[in-house]
Design a protein around this motif. Sequence first.
Motif, PDB file in Angstrom:
ATOM      1  N   THR A  46      33.639  38.042  41.121  1.00 41.34           N
ATOM      2  CA  THR A  46      34.865  36.997  41.276  1.00 41.34           C
ATOM      3  C   THR A  46      34.478  35.853  42.171  1.00 41.34           C
ATOM      4  OG1 THR A  46      36.356  38.343  42.524  1.00 41.34           O
ATOM      5  CG2 THR A  46      36.659  38.300  40.363  1.00 41.34           C
ATOM      6  N   GLN A  47      34.043  36.602  43.589  1.00 47.33           N
ATOM      7  CA  GLN A  47      33.786  35.828  44.616  1.00 47.33           C
ATOM      8  C   GLN A  47      32.186  34.920  44.153  1.00 47.33           C
ATOM      9  OE1 GLN A  47      33.700  38.161  48.026  1.00 47.33           O
ATOM     10  NE2 GLN A  47      35.752  38.207  48.220  1.00 47.33           N
ATOM     11  N   ILE A  83      47.680  53.701  38.161  1.00 47.13           N
ATOM     12  CA  ILE A  83      46.252  53.307  38.014  1.00 47.13           C
ATOM     13  C   ILE A  83      46.200  52.189  37.309  1.00 47.13           C
ATOM     14  CG2 ILE A  83      44.274  54.462  36.721  1.00 47.13           C
ATOM     15  CD1 ILE A  83      45.141  56.879  37.312  1.00 47.13           C
ATOM     16  N   VAL A  84      45.415  51.110  37.657  1.00 45.45           N
ATOM     17  CA  VAL A  84      45.421  49.820  36.666  1.00 45.45           C
ATOM     18  C   VAL A  84      43.877  49.603  36.519  1.00 45.45           C
ATOM     19  CG1 VAL A  84      45.676  48.378  38.817  1.00 45.45           C
ATOM     20  CG2 VAL A  84      46.146  47.385  36.397  1.00 45.45           C
ATOM     21  N   ASP A  97      45.573  40.198  41.745  1.00 50.49           N
ATOM     22  CA  ASP A  97      45.116  40.278  43.179  1.00 50.49           C
ATOM     23  C   ASP A  97      44.807  41.386  43.719  1.00 50.49           C
ATOM     24  OD1 ASP A  97      44.644  38.259  45.818  1.00 50.49           O
ATOM     25  OD2 ASP A  97      45.783  40.429  46.360  1.00 50.49           O
ATOM     26  N   ALA A  98      43.735  42.093  43.823  1.00 49.69           N
ATOM     27  CA  ALA A  98      43.430  43.480  43.916  1.00 49.69           C
ATOM     28  C   ALA A  98      44.021  44.039  45.136  1.00 49.69           C
ATOM     29  CB  ALA A  98      41.687  43.691  43.886  1.00 49.69           C
ATOM     30  N   ALA A  99      43.922  43.086  46.330  1.00 37.64           N
ATOM     31  CA  ALA A  99      44.504  43.584  47.531  1.00 37.64           C
ATOM     32  C   ALA A  99      46.152  43.565  47.238  1.00 37.64           C
ATOM     33  CB  ALA A  99      44.203  42.562  48.721  1.00 37.64           C
ATOM     34  N   THR A 100      46.720  43.064  46.762  1.00 35.05           N
ATOM     35  CA  THR A 100      48.145  43.227  46.584  1.00 35.05           C
ATOM     36  C   THR A 100      48.481  44.169  45.958  1.00 35.05           C
ATOM     37  OG1 THR A 100      48.251  40.606  46.541  1.00 35.05           O
ATOM     38  CG2 THR A 100      50.299  41.924  45.448  1.00 35.05           C
ATOM     39  N   TRP A 101      47.844  44.372  44.626  1.00 33.75           N
ATOM     40  CA  TRP A 101      48.126  45.825  44.001  1.00 33.75           C
ATOM     41  C   TRP A 101      47.787  47.058  44.752  1.00 33.75           C
ATOM     42  CZ3 TRP A 101      49.961  46.688  38.897  1.00 33.75           C
ATOM     43  CH2 TRP A 101      50.341  45.436  38.137  1.00 33.75           C
ATOM     44  N   ARG A 102      46.539  47.061  45.491  1.00 39.90           N
ATOM     45  CA  ARG A 102      46.185  48.244  46.336  1.00 39.90           C
ATOM     46  C   ARG A 102      47.075  48.355  47.585  1.00 39.90           C
ATOM     47  NH1 ARG A 102      39.896  46.372  45.717  1.00 39.90           N
ATOM     48  NH2 ARG A 102      39.470  47.804  44.200  1.00 39.90           N
ATOM     49  N   TYR A 148      43.057  50.502  42.031  1.00 34.01           N
ATOM     50  CA  TYR A 148      42.700  49.206  41.070  1.00 34.01           C
ATOM     51  C   TYR A 148      41.116  49.305  40.824  1.00 34.01           C
ATOM     52  CZ  TYR A 148      41.634  44.433  40.134  1.00 34.01           C
ATOM     53  OH  TYR A 148      41.038  43.112  39.516  1.00 34.01           O
ATOM     54  N   TYR A 149      40.997  48.900  39.593  1.00 36.59           N
ATOM     55  CA  TYR A 149      39.792  48.854  39.061  1.00 36.59           C
ATOM     56  C   TYR A 149      39.403  47.589  38.386  1.00 36.59           C
ATOM     57  CZ  TYR A 149      39.472  54.096  39.262  1.00 36.59           C
ATOM     58  OH  TYR A 149      39.526  55.456  39.701  1.00 36.59           O
ATOM     59  N   GLY A 150      38.332  46.657  38.712  1.00 45.67           N
ATOM     60  CA  GLY A 150      38.148  45.452  38.169  1.00 45.67           C
ATOM     61  C   GLY A 150      36.743  45.604  37.382  1.00 45.67           C
ATOM     62  N   LEU A 151      36.314  44.566  36.632  1.00 46.65           N
ATOM     63  CA  LEU A 151      35.114  44.476  36.096  1.00 46.65           C
ATOM     64  C   LEU A 151      34.248  43.847  37.073  1.00 46.65           C
ATOM     65  CD1 LEU A 151      36.848  45.581  33.781  1.00 46.65           C
ATOM     66  CD2 LEU A 151      35.155  44.438  32.204  1.00 46.65           C
ATOM     67  N   GLY A 152      33.134  44.513  37.615  1.00 48.41           N
ATOM     68  CA  GLY A 152      32.261  43.636  38.552  1.00 48.41           C
ATOM     69  C   GLY A 152      32.742  43.499  39.965  1.00 48.41           C
ATOM     70  N   ARG A 153      33.922  44.368  40.293  1.00 43.92           N
ATOM     71  CA  ARG A 153      34.513  44.137  41.550  1.00 43.92           C
ATOM     72  C   ARG A 153      34.502  45.420  42.247  1.00 43.92           C
ATOM     73  NH1 ARG A 153      40.098  40.984  40.781  1.00 43.92           N
ATOM     74  NH2 ARG A 153      39.778  40.390  42.978  1.00 43.92           N
ATOM     75  N   PRO A 154      34.545  45.547  43.648  1.00 48.15           N
ATOM     76  CA  PRO A 154      34.236  46.670  44.204  1.00 48.15           C
ATOM     77  C   PRO A 154      35.564  47.679  44.116  1.00 48.15           C
ATOM     78  CG  PRO A 154      33.540  45.062  45.500  1.00 48.15           C
ATOM     79  CD  PRO A 154      34.284  44.453  44.596  1.00 48.15           C
TER      80      PRO A 154
END
Length: 437
Positions: free
Chosen positions: A237-238, A411-412, A420-425, A431-437
């Motif tokens: 995403t970045q 688990i998401v 927003d990964a930081a907010t969910w964590r 948190y698992y995204g596609l192509g994200r740490p």
Amino acid sequence: MKISVIGCGYLGAVHAAAMVELGHEVVGIDVDAKKIAQLALGLPPFFEPGLPEILTSAMATGRLRFSTDISEVAGSRVHFVAVGTPQKPGSYAADLTYVDAAVQALLPHLGEGDLVVGKSTVPVGTATRLAGIIAASGTGATLAWNPEFLREGFAVKDTISPDRLVYGVAAGEPGEHATALLNEIYAVALAADTPLVITDFATAELVKVAANAFLATKISFINAMAEIAEVTGADVTQLADAIGYDNRIGRRFLGAGVGFGGGCLPKDIRAFTARAEELGRGDSVAFLKEVDAINLRRRQRAINLTVSALGGSVYNAKVAVLGLSFKPHSDDVRDSPALDVAVQLHGLGANVVATDPQGIENSRARHPQLTYSTDLEETLREADAVVLVTEWPEFRHLDPAWVGGLVKNKIVIDGRNSFDAATWRAAGWTYYGLGRP
């Protein structure tokens, strides 16, 4: 002007109502009696924002009617062919059965000076072939090709206020006649300085498939970068943000996730590949096969992440799937990555409960084996994992604390990188995204 629209599916129904908005008199023709009955009552047979309003408005003018009788086109000067061109079973090629049938059905009702206008997405060479059929009929009618560039969810706007108009016309006087009629039809858009490209048949046909091929390639490019990010620890995403600031690239269509679907991009790039091979130029678009393969791999990646997050098996686990339509603001589930993910998780033994603001009925018709719910809270309650696969606003803006109070396990799997990964964590989620740490 009096106009007929042959085919009242997604493209045709929108086009018919929009033409009335632009001041014309329109008859819509379709062989599906149920669909015609719905439209005659002012009820769209599919979900598209803004269509119920302009359909109701158009019907109220008395200048729009629908029929299954092709003879109702009599008196129309321009006939738009807006039927489907699905992928042939067992082949990448486009099925032109409906386009050919529409033109053949029109022939007995055409007169001198009439114009048949192709709107359907077809393989290059189709317009020249159809123009020959119309010329040989002795009706005195001519053909033009006027590709559509509709985005589902924005189709009404894209028809009334298009970002460009393309006319594929014959050379000489027939082309001048066709251009004059189309200019009359699109007078409102042209008065608003909408860019106009007047070209030959082949170029007009290629414009649509080339545009779809480019967009599909851009989506699969960022998804390929996501695959690299996943093995290097980078954040796609970045990465997309950074390269998107380059105005030669742009940020749009660089959203990594489970990929594209719907009734256009997948089948159009496959049909383009098939046609190029027929023309002896398969190598020129061979990359589109990898574009397609990358796209399908991302669906599998979302499934694999879900399985991994649940310890290696989803058997008997409740998985809440958020989204079924291929994109938000649509009920279209054709080749939908979201529905595909839900079906495959079910096949692995998961207790899938899926929800979508508009796509449930179309999904149920295709895959009745799944459990569907119109209640988001019910979908989430006691879930072992939550999988977001269509980025509807009501899903993207979910409060992780509220969701956390409903589920069994926090688990998401964010298949659209919409959270927003930081907010969910911070709310305690894995948190698992596609192509994200």
